[in-house]
Write an enzyme that holds these catalytic residues in place. Sequence first.
Site, PDB file in Angstrom:
ATOM      1  N   SER A 104       0.841  -1.190   0.000  1.00  0.00           N
ATOM      2  CA  SER A 104       0.000   0.000   0.000  1.00  0.00           C
ATOM      3  C   SER A 104       0.884   1.251   0.000  1.00  0.00           C
ATOM      4  O   SER A 104       1.782   1.366  -0.826  1.00  0.00           O
ATOM      5  CB  SER A 104      -0.956  -0.051   1.202  1.00  0.00           C
ATOM      6  OG  SER A 104      -2.005   0.881   1.060  1.00  0.00           O
ATOM      7  N   ASP A 220      -9.612  -5.001  -5.408  1.00  0.00           N
ATOM      8  CA  ASP A 220      -8.878  -4.393  -4.303  1.00  0.00           C
ATOM      9  C   ASP A 220      -9.813  -3.585  -3.387  1.00  0.00           C
ATOM     10  O   ASP A 220      -9.763  -3.696  -2.178  1.00  0.00           O
ATOM     11  CB  ASP A 220      -7.772  -3.498  -4.848  1.00  0.00           C
ATOM     12  CG  ASP A 220      -6.935  -2.843  -3.765  1.00  0.00           C
ATOM     13  OD1 ASP A 220      -5.908  -3.426  -3.402  1.00  0.00           O
ATOM     14  OD2 ASP A 220      -7.323  -1.766  -3.271  1.00  0.00           O
ATOM     15  N   HIS A 275      -8.044  -5.294  -0.577  1.00  0.00           N
ATOM     16  CA  HIS A 275      -6.847  -4.528  -0.235  1.00  0.00           C
ATOM     17  C   HIS A 275      -6.207  -4.983   1.074  1.00  0.00           C
ATOM     18  O   HIS A 275      -4.982  -5.008   1.195  1.00  0.00           O
ATOM     19  CB  HIS A 275      -7.189  -3.037  -0.143  1.00  0.00           C
ATOM     20  CG  HIS A 275      -5.990  -2.171   0.063  1.00  0.00           C
ATOM     21  ND1 HIS A 275      -5.053  -1.943  -0.934  1.00  0.00           N
ATOM     22  CD2 HIS A 275      -5.526  -1.507   1.156  1.00  0.00           C
ATOM     23  CE1 HIS A 275      -4.095  -1.165  -0.472  1.00  0.00           C
ATOM     24  NE2 HIS A 275      -4.358  -0.890   0.801  1.00  0.00           N
TER      25      HIS A 275
END
Length: 294
Positions: A104, A220, A275
């Site tokens: 991330s 995601d 995610h």
Amino acid sequence: MLLLIHAALIQRLGVFLVLFSAISVGDCYKPVFLVHGILSSNRSMEALARRIEEKHPGTKTYVSDRFLKWSSLEPIWRQISRVGEDFKNISDSHPDGFHVIGYSQGGLIARGLLELFPKHNVHTFVSLSSPQAGQYGDSFLHLIFPNLVCATAYELFYSKIGQTISVGNYWNDPYHQKLFFKYSSFLPFLNNMIKSDFSDQFKEGISKLKNMVLIGGPDDGVITPWQSSHFGYFNEDGAIINFKDRTVYINDTMGLQTLDSQNKLQIITLSNVSHFNWHRNHTVTDDFILPWLD
């Protein structure tokens, strides 16, 4: 008596071979440095680190413990500079090289390390669901700023105050590009979209990699557009542009085309991964990360 001595020697030899094999296997894997994402901590990356150690016995893993939780909202360049102290120590301790994984926001920090310290000896950089081309979406925004609206967030982020927040450093509003280039102090420079005194060294830090592995996917749910994890992004009309059709690739401003021409750029698209599961999903780790960690 001779038989007993012979048997004892064989047993000791067997133990020696097992130990030698274990040492040899451990020695063949390079260390791995992992950088966590926004509003999280080093503990969030421990599952991935343990999986690497389990599947590649003897691997030495380092998990960054800087800028945890809310401190991860500090300006990105500041974070890169501080994490860079650990990065350089690891590099100095392992002259044969090591690997870097950034998850991330940590993927942007990790890439910043490669560019800010171009004399590094990193072999493989794995970017795990990271907004490499920027971020523009409510799902991500509301995780941190629940009262902000995507369409007007530029009013905060494209200001001196907004640039003191990590998210503002890579907020890339496709409908306000003039303000993006005017105020953003991080992403346009990191991606060499703006020429600077550091442009050559930034490109050097990327071009020298043995492999850049970009992992992301359509489910995601946070990185917007999800193609940003592959350097794809919106154009000024809101359409998604493949990374190979963007200026950053066509003009090879940061070395993406260089890597691609040498088969060192790996684009991996995976469905059915949210995610918050990329760094915890064993299939992602075993099948799409470990093969690049020699």
